[in-house]
Design a protein around this motif. Structure first.
Motif, PDB file in Angstrom:
ATOM      1  N   GLU A   1      43.945  48.847  37.692  1.00  0.00           N
ATOM      2  CA  GLU A   1      43.514  49.009  36.303  1.00  0.00           C
ATOM      3  C   GLU A   1      44.202  47.956  35.453  1.00  0.00           C
ATOM      4  O   GLU A   1      45.334  47.558  35.722  1.00  0.00           O
ATOM      5  N   PHE A   2      43.498  47.491  34.412  1.00  0.00           N
ATOM      6  CA  PHE A   2      44.070  46.464  33.540  1.00  0.00           C
ATOM      7  C   PHE A   2      43.433  46.548  32.163  1.00  0.00           C
ATOM      8  O   PHE A   2      42.423  47.240  31.959  1.00  0.00           O
ATOM      9  N   THR A   3      44.040  45.843  31.217  1.00  0.00           N
ATOM     10  CA  THR A   3      43.520  45.778  29.853  1.00  0.00           C
ATOM     11  C   THR A   3      42.915  44.405  29.625  1.00  0.00           C
ATOM     12  O   THR A   3      43.570  43.387  29.854  1.00  0.00           O
ATOM     13  N   SER A   4      41.672  44.372  29.174  1.00  0.00           N
ATOM     14  CA  SER A   4      40.986  43.107  28.924  1.00  0.00           C
ATOM     15  C   SER A   4      41.483  42.486  27.623  1.00  0.00           C
ATOM     16  O   SER A   4      42.257  43.092  26.882  1.00  0.00           O
ATOM     17  N   LEU A   5      41.009  41.284  27.334  1.00  0.00           N
ATOM     18  CA  LEU A   5      41.450  40.568  26.139  1.00  0.00           C
ATOM     19  C   LEU A   5      41.092  41.320  24.862  1.00  0.00           C
ATOM     20  O   LEU A   5      41.841  41.296  23.885  1.00  0.00           O
TER      21      LEU A   5
ATOM     22  N   TYR B   1      26.395  54.636  42.132  1.00  0.00           N
ATOM     23  CA  TYR B   1      27.511  55.276  41.434  1.00  0.00           C
ATOM     24  C   TYR B   1      28.081  54.423  40.298  1.00  0.00           C
ATOM     25  O   TYR B   1      28.856  54.927  39.490  1.00  0.00           O
ATOM     26  N   GLY B   2      27.713  53.173  40.232  1.00  0.00           N
ATOM     27  CA  GLY B   2      28.227  52.318  39.164  1.00  0.00           C
ATOM     28  C   GLY B   2      28.020  50.850  39.494  1.00  0.00           C
ATOM     29  O   GLY B   2      27.534  50.496  40.574  1.00  0.00           O
ATOM     30  N   THR B   3      28.378  49.997  38.550  1.00  0.00           N
ATOM     31  CA  THR B   3      28.233  48.557  38.740  1.00  0.00           C
ATOM     32  C   THR B   3      29.050  48.112  39.946  1.00  0.00           C
ATOM     33  O   THR B   3      30.245  48.396  40.041  1.00  0.00           O
ATOM     34  N   THR B   4      28.393  47.427  40.869  1.00  0.00           N
ATOM     35  CA  THR B   4      29.030  47.052  42.132  1.00  0.00           C
ATOM     36  C   THR B   4      28.905  45.552  42.359  1.00  0.00           C
ATOM     37  O   THR B   4      27.846  44.965  42.129  1.00  0.00           O
ATOM     38  N   TYR B   5      30.002  44.942  42.806  1.00  0.00           N
ATOM     39  CA  TYR B   5      30.033  43.500  43.059  1.00  0.00           C
ATOM     40  C   TYR B   5      30.518  43.228  44.478  1.00  0.00           C
ATOM     41  O   TYR B   5      31.224  44.044  45.076  1.00  0.00           O
ATOM     42  N   THR B   6      30.152  42.058  44.975  1.00  0.00           N
ATOM     43  CA  THR B   6      30.728  41.575  46.224  1.00  0.00           C
ATOM     44  C   THR B   6      31.944  40.716  45.901  1.00  0.00           C
ATOM     45  O   THR B   6      32.170  40.332  44.750  1.00  0.00           O
ATOM     46  N   ARG B   7      32.706  40.394  46.908  1.00  0.00           N
ATOM     47  CA  ARG B   7      33.986  39.706  46.712  1.00  0.00           C
ATOM     48  C   ARG B   7      33.853  38.310  46.111  1.00  0.00           C
ATOM     49  O   ARG B   7      34.763  37.838  45.436  1.00  0.00           O
ATOM     50  N   THR B   8      32.729  37.627  46.345  1.00  0.00           N
ATOM     51  CA  THR B   8      32.620  36.221  45.942  1.00  0.00           C
ATOM     52  C   THR B   8      32.605  36.016  44.430  1.00  0.00           C
ATOM     53  O   THR B   8      32.957  34.949  43.947  1.00  0.00           O
ATOM     54  N   ILE B   9      32.204  37.020  43.672  1.00  0.00           N
ATOM     55  CA  ILE B   9      32.070  36.864  42.219  1.00  0.00           C
ATOM     56  C   ILE B   9      33.331  37.280  41.463  1.00  0.00           C
ATOM     57  O   ILE B   9      33.438  37.074  40.248  1.00  0.00           O
ATOM     58  N   ILE B  10      34.310  37.838  42.158  1.00  0.00           N
ATOM     59  CA  ILE B  10      35.467  38.440  41.493  1.00  0.00           C
ATOM     60  C   ILE B  10      36.261  37.459  40.622  1.00  0.00           C
ATOM     61  O   ILE B  10      36.592  37.785  39.476  1.00  0.00           O
ATOM     62  N   PRO B  11      36.617  36.251  41.072  1.00  0.00           N
ATOM     63  CA  PRO B  11      37.392  35.354  40.197  1.00  0.00           C
ATOM     64  C   PRO B  11      36.705  35.075  38.865  1.00  0.00           C
ATOM     65  O   PRO B  11      37.341  35.112  37.808  1.00  0.00           O
TER      66      PRO B  11
ATOM     67  N   LEU C   1      34.356  36.931  37.430  1.00  0.00           N
ATOM     68  CA  LEU C   1      34.239  38.194  36.704  1.00  0.00           C
ATOM     69  C   LEU C   1      35.524  38.512  35.952  1.00  0.00           C
ATOM     70  O   LEU C   1      35.496  38.883  34.771  1.00  0.00           O
ATOM     71  N   ILE C   2      36.652  38.358  36.610  1.00  0.00           N
ATOM     72  CA  ILE C   2      37.939  38.641  35.969  1.00  0.00           C
ATOM     73  C   ILE C   2      38.210  37.644  34.849  1.00  0.00           C
ATOM     74  O   ILE C   2      38.687  38.010  33.768  1.00  0.00           O
ATOM     75  N   ALA C   3      37.889  36.377  35.078  1.00  0.00           N
ATOM     76  CA  ALA C   3      38.100  35.360  34.041  1.00  0.00           C
ATOM     77  C   ALA C   3      37.305  35.684  32.780  1.00  0.00           C
ATOM     78  O   ALA C   3      37.778  35.462  31.661  1.00  0.00           O
ATOM     79  N   ASP C   4      36.104  36.240  32.949  1.00  0.00           N
ATOM     80  CA  ASP C   4      35.266  36.573  31.789  1.00  0.00           C
ATOM     81  C   ASP C   4      35.891  37.672  30.928  1.00  0.00           C
ATOM     82  O   ASP C   4      35.654  37.719  29.717  1.00  0.00           O
TER      83      ASP C   4
END
Length: 240
Positions: free
Chosen positions: A122-126, A174-184, A186-189
């Motif tokens: 868990e984290f807090t976005s900008l 069950y919710g928005t689901t992503y594969t591993r390739t988009i994670i960097p 996605l987090i940067a956004d």
């Protein structure tokens, strides 16, 4: 004393400088590169093998770490990691969970991970939203997911990351689901500041538009010049 004649080898480890005595192997040679770190973090549970000096690789393998290949945020067979998995999850789940945590750590210190209760990360976005991340390496039953959703829905937003792309369809229910390739990306956004709005041009006031009529100069210049007819001279009148 040469390194081959030593009976024990000591390592200085970041944050905890203490000697680790390991029986020396016969014929051991230090073939490490000068560009690799001379110290390692004793709390770290996942290392990229090729980034370690040879004697650290030997040390970690002797102290409970295992060599595992994983694609990280890409596809294919992946690279070799040294992993000390202290959870009940698979190595594939453990590595991706760890890498997501480290990726978020690049942007903020307000990030947590959970080994049992709660989301994996868990984290807090900008913009101040609390985001939950759930990593899934196997297909969970509906009963298991409903139990997880009770926790995930307490956050402002959550998403699921699957280690295998073929499981994405199963979890999208069950919710928005992503594969591993988009994670960097996605987090940067989540930490990208919103672009500042463009300055608006000053609107012309209605009174000004009435007093200053619009003239199309190009139109005026394109009109043909019409010569004026010569005026006839007026005859002088005489008074008798």
């Amino acid at each position: 004393m040469s390194i081959q004649s030593q009976q024990y080898l000591s390592f200085s480890i970041i944050d905890k400088s203490f000697p680790v005595n390991i029986p020396f192997m016969e014929g051991y040679k230090c073939t490490c590169g000068a560009d690799k770190p001379s110290r390692i973090d004793s709390n770290r549970q996942v290392f990229v093998k090729r980034e370690l000096r040879d004697y650290f690789v030997d040390l970690l393998l002797k102290t409970g770490y295992r060599e595992v290949r994983d694609p990280a945020f890409s596809q294919g067979r992946g690279i070799a990691y040294l992993v000390k998995n202290t959870t009940g999850e698979s190595n594939r789940h453990f590595i991706l969970w760890h890498l997501i945590y480290e990726e978020i750590k690049r942007y903020t210190d307000d990030v947590k991970y959970h080994l049992t209760r709660g989301p994996d990360v868990e984290f807090t976005s900008l913009d101040g939203r609390r985001i939950a991340v759930e990593v899934e390496a196997t297909k969970k039953s509906d009963k298991q997911m409903q139990r997880k959703l009770k926790v995930l829905k307490k956050y402002d937003e959550f998403f699921i990351v699957v280690t295998k792309s073929q499981d994405r369809e199963h979890y999208e229910e069950y919710g928005t689901t992503y594969t591993r390739t988009i994670i960097p990306k996605l987090i940067a956004d989540y930490f990208k500041p919103e672009p500042s709005p463009e300055p608006k041009t000053k609107a012309q006031s209605s009174s000004e538009s009435k007093t200053r009529p619009h003239t199309n100069s190009s139109y005026l210049y394109q009109q043909p010049i019409i010569p004026l007819e010569p005026t006839k001279p007026r005859k002088k009148g005489y008074i008798l």
